[in-house]
Write a protein that holds these residues in place. Structure first.
Motif, PDB file in Angstrom:
ATOM      1  N   UNK A   7       0.817  -1.224   0.000  1.00 16.18           N
ATOM      2  CA  UNK A   7       0.000   0.000   0.000  1.00 16.18           C
ATOM      3  C   UNK A   7       0.849   1.273   0.000  1.00 16.18           C
ATOM      4  N   UNK A   8       2.089   1.164  -0.407  1.00 10.56           N
ATOM      5  CA  UNK A   8       2.949   2.344  -0.526  1.00 10.56           C
ATOM      6  C   UNK A   8       3.264   2.545  -1.999  1.00 10.56           C
ATOM      7  N   UNK A   9       2.687   3.590  -2.570  1.00  6.66           N
ATOM      8  CA  UNK A   9       2.897   3.855  -3.991  1.00  6.66           C
ATOM      9  C   UNK A   9       2.819   5.350  -4.233  1.00  6.66           C
ATOM     10  N   UNK A  10       2.843   5.730  -5.495  1.00  8.10           N
ATOM     11  CA  UNK A  10       2.890   7.147  -5.850  1.00  8.10           C
ATOM     12  C   UNK A  10       1.644   7.909  -5.436  1.00  8.10           C
ATOM     13  N   UNK A  11       0.535   7.223  -5.189  1.00  9.18           N
ATOM     14  CA  UNK A  11      -0.677   7.943  -4.771  1.00  9.18           C
ATOM     15  C   UNK A  11      -0.927   7.833  -3.274  1.00  9.18           C
ATOM     16  N   UNK A  12       0.015   7.265  -2.525  1.00  6.23           N
ATOM     17  CA  UNK A  12      -0.148   7.159  -1.071  1.00  6.23           C
ATOM     18  C   UNK A  12       0.131   8.510  -0.422  1.00  6.23           C
ATOM     19  N   UNK A  13      -0.801   8.968   0.394  1.00  3.88           N
ATOM     20  CA  UNK A  13      -0.666  10.242   1.107  1.00  3.88           C
ATOM     21  C   UNK A  13      -0.696   9.923   2.594  1.00  3.88           C
ATOM     22  N   UNK A  14       0.431  10.108   3.250  1.00  2.00           N
ATOM     23  CA  UNK A  14       0.623   9.693   4.636  1.00  2.00           C
ATOM     24  C   UNK A  14       0.427  10.885   5.561  1.00  2.00           C
ATOM     25  N   UNK A  15      -0.507  10.752   6.483  1.00  2.00           N
ATOM     26  CA  UNK A  15      -0.822  11.866   7.372  1.00  2.00           C
ATOM     27  C   UNK A  15       0.059  11.798   8.612  1.00  2.00           C
ATOM     28  N   UNK A  16       0.739  12.884   8.930  1.00  2.30           N
ATOM     29  CA  UNK A  16       1.578  13.116  10.109  1.00  2.30           C
ATOM     30  C   UNK A  16       3.033  12.700   9.868  1.00  2.30           C
ATOM     31  N   UNK A  17       3.347  11.414   9.881  1.00  5.25           N
ATOM     32  CA  UNK A  17       4.702  10.964   9.576  1.00  5.25           C
ATOM     33  C   UNK A  17       5.760  11.353  10.586  1.00  5.25           C
ATOM     34  N   UNK A  18       5.371  11.642  11.828  1.00 10.10           N
ATOM     35  CA  UNK A  18       6.344  12.089  12.823  1.00 10.10           C
ATOM     36  C   UNK A  18       7.416  11.029  13.077  1.00 10.10           C
ATOM     37  N   UNK A  19       7.024   9.755  13.043  1.00  8.79           N
ATOM     38  CA  UNK A  19       7.963   8.676  13.323  1.00  8.79           C
ATOM     39  C   UNK A  19       8.818   8.255  12.143  1.00  8.79           C
ATOM     40  N   UNK A  20       8.686   8.928  11.014  1.00 10.24           N
ATOM     41  CA  UNK A  20       9.502   8.569   9.848  1.00 10.24           C
ATOM     42  C   UNK A  20      10.967   8.926  10.098  1.00 10.24           C
ATOM     43  N   UNK A  21      11.825   7.972   9.891  1.00 13.18           N
ATOM     44  CA  UNK A  21      13.254   8.212  10.010  1.00 13.18           C
ATOM     45  C   UNK A  21      13.815   8.705   8.674  1.00 13.18           C
ATOM     46  N   UNK A  22      15.078   9.082   8.676  1.00 11.18           N
ATOM     47  CA  UNK A  22      15.664   9.660   7.467  1.00 11.18           C
ATOM     48  C   UNK A  22      15.537   8.719   6.281  1.00 11.18           C
ATOM     49  N   UNK A  23      15.820   7.426   6.496  1.00 12.84           N
ATOM     50  CA  UNK A  23      15.705   6.470   5.398  1.00 12.84           C
ATOM     51  C   UNK A  23      14.254   6.265   4.967  1.00 12.84           C
ATOM     52  N   UNK A  24      13.318   6.426   5.906  1.00  9.48           N
ATOM     53  CA  UNK A  24      11.899   6.317   5.564  1.00  9.48           C
ATOM     54  C   UNK A  24      11.473   7.466   4.656  1.00  9.48           C
ATOM     55  N   UNK A  25      11.941   8.650   4.982  1.00  7.44           N
ATOM     56  CA  UNK A  25      11.606   9.813   4.166  1.00  7.44           C
ATOM     57  C   UNK A  25      12.139   9.636   2.749  1.00  7.44           C
ATOM     58  N   UNK A  26      13.347   9.115   2.637  1.00  3.14           N
ATOM     59  CA  UNK A  26      13.892   8.868   1.304  1.00  3.14           C
ATOM     60  C   UNK A  26      13.068   7.809   0.559  1.00  3.14           C
ATOM     61  N   UNK A  27      12.557   6.822   1.285  1.00  2.00           N
ATOM     62  CA  UNK A  27      11.700   5.807   0.659  1.00  2.00           C
ATOM     63  C   UNK A  27      10.403   6.434   0.170  1.00  2.00           C
ATOM     64  N   UNK A  28       9.806   7.320   0.968  1.00  2.94           N
ATOM     65  CA  UNK A  28       8.581   8.018   0.566  1.00  2.94           C
ATOM     66  C   UNK A  28       8.829   8.803  -0.721  1.00  2.94           C
ATOM     67  N   UNK A  29       9.927   9.537  -0.764  1.00  2.83           N
ATOM     68  CA  UNK A  29      10.238  10.355  -1.936  1.00  2.83           C
ATOM     69  C   UNK A  29      10.498   9.473  -3.157  1.00  2.83           C
ATOM     70  N   UNK A  30      11.231   8.386  -2.955  1.00  3.34           N
ATOM     71  CA  UNK A  30      11.605   7.522  -4.078  1.00  3.34           C
ATOM     72  C   UNK A  30      10.392   6.915  -4.765  1.00  3.34           C
ATOM     73  N   UNK A  31       9.341   6.608  -3.993  1.00  5.98           N
ATOM     74  CA  UNK A  31       8.172   5.978  -4.610  1.00  5.98           C
ATOM     75  C   UNK A  31       7.125   7.010  -5.026  1.00  5.98           C
ATOM     76  N   UNK A  32       7.402   8.294  -4.802  1.00  3.63           N
ATOM     77  CA  UNK A  32       6.481   9.341  -5.238  1.00  3.63           C
ATOM     78  C   UNK A  32       5.327   9.582  -4.311  1.00  3.63           C
ATOM     79  N   UNK A  33       5.353   9.015  -3.097  1.00  2.00           N
ATOM     80  CA  UNK A  33       4.301   9.257  -2.097  1.00  2.00           C
ATOM     81  C   UNK A  33       4.497  10.637  -1.475  1.00  2.00           C
TER      82      UNK A  33
END
Length: 410
Positions: A199-225
């Motif tokens: 369920x993580x793809x280019x149309x995924x919109x994640x609300x809040x994201x406070x617990x996202x670590x640096x590598x998680x943020x890069x994963x979000x960007x890489x998949x276009x979320x």
């Protein structure tokens, strides 16, 4: 909106239009409720010298029906949103909470929309089940309509099942879910869980994201979320928020208020709380509630002042200096006018003639102590009673209003 015929052709002259990309000085034509490419044959001309015109704001995350519910103020920050949900169960027994929830949901939804409109927001992403009142033609704001959603990974008693909802959502629509709303290990593992579910793809919109670590943020960007940032709510419940810089630079961040149940009063208050402490500049902050929000939520006709876009505008005085700061950081009572589809909805009293030429009946109110005109369909007593700082004016000096209009336009 007012369903009676209106004349929405207008030419807004001598003002500067302000977007995250810069400032332009040219007349802004409005044709049939949209930004035009040229002035219509008949157009009401409005002299807006010493003013700035901004695209109206997009609130990328709100729960419209709970803005009048008293918040639960924590003694210490919660480790995650699930702990807050558990603590709130006892809060339901509070007399003021019970009274607020007895107010009809349709009225509470209209109130949440009105509080957005008063602060210059004309489009909202409502993260909850649809309700018939949201389809009424006079609902105060436009809404994100083409989307899918689930509530959260760890509390699925509410909202559509995660995988089922994601798979049912067309790829060209945004799919929204609260994710990583916390500072603990539970929150930090949620992006990986979402990815494992497919369920993580280019149309995924994640609300809040406070617990996202640096590598998680890069994963979000890489998949276009993308991530919707609700800093006021995060600070209140969790004690901190995410670092917005990397997501903002990548164009994968928008701004939400998350309702007054946990967040700031509105997007203007969100801005004021972060404008002097955040690493983002004023133009970037404006983009989070206009161009970037429109791109992330797949709303091509909103968030900009381009031909064909909805003529949803915020008009403010030009206070000199950084034009963007004339909106980012002001009080809602300082907004000169909020316009939806070319029609003023709330404005200072010297805009009375504009209401009249659009066929929009307006009533006198005070907003945080300042006299305003409010479109009549927004002025029902039960609705006004829910909004702190908004009140009808009983003793209205019509002659004084006429003098103000005459001085401004003649």
């Amino acid at each position: 909106m007012n369903t009676s015929p209106v004349r929405t052709n207008a030419s807004l002259c001598l003002a500067a239009t302000v977007t995250p990309e810069g400032v332009t000085r040219a007349p802004l034509p409005i044709r049939a409720g949209r930004v035009g490419s040229s002035r219509a044959a008949w157009a009401y001309q409005l002299d807006l010298r010493d003013h700035l015109i901004f695209p109206a704001l997009i609130n990328a995350h709100d729960h419209l029906h709970v803005n009048a519910v008293p918040p639960l103020i924590p003694d210490i920050p919660f480790p995650n949103s699930y702990a807050w949900i558990a603590a709130f169960q006892a809060h339901f027994q509070d007399a003021d909470v019970s009274a607020a929830l007895r107010i009809p949901k349709a009225l509470r939804l209209r109130h949440g929309a009105l509080k957005n409109l008063l602060a210059g927001t004309t489009c909202v992403a409502h993260h909850d089940p649809w309700h018939p009142v949201l389809d009424e033609p006079d609902f105060p704001v436009a809404l994100l309509r083409n989307y899918g959603w689930s509530y959260t990974l760890g509390w699925q008693e509410y909202g559509p099942p995660v995988q089922q909802s994601f798979l049912a959502t067309p790829a060209e629509w945004p799919w929204m879910i609260h994710l990583a709303e916390g500072t603990d290990a539970v929150a930090q593992t949620e992006l990986a869980q979402l990815d494992m579910l497919g369920c993580l793809s280019a149309n995924s919109v994640l609300i809040h994201g406070v617990g996202l670590r640096e590598q998680d943020i890069e994963r979000v960007i890489a998949c276009g979320a993308a991530v919707i940032w609700c800093p006021g709510s995060n600070r209140t419940l969790l004690g901190r928020s995410l670092d917005p810089r990397r997501l903002c630079e990548a164009g994968r961040l928008a701004l939400g208020s998350d309702s007054r149940l946990s967040g700031e009063r509105d997007l203007l208050d969100e801005w004021r709380a972060i404008v002097d402490t955040c690493e983002l500049g004023a133009a970037q902050l404006l983009g989070l509630a206009t161009t970037q929000a429109a791109r992330i939520l797949r709303l091509p006709s909103r968030g900009a002042l381009l031909p064909g876009a909805h003529a949803d505008l915020v008009i403010a005085e030009d206070r000199g200096g950084d034009a963007v700061r004339s909106l980012v950081g002001i009080e809602r009572s300082q907004i000169r006018a909020v316009v939806r589809d070319g029609v003023p909805q709330i404005a200072d009293t010297d805009f009375a003639e504009w209401f009249a030429v659009t066929g929009t009946e307006a009533v006198p109110v005070k907003l945080d102590g300042k006299p305003k005109l409010l479109a009549k369909h927004l002025a029902e007593p039960a609705l006004i009673a829910l909004e702190p700082g908004l009140e009808r004016i009983a003793d209205w000096d019509e002659r004084a209003c006429d003098v103000a209009v005459e001085a401004r336009y003649h």
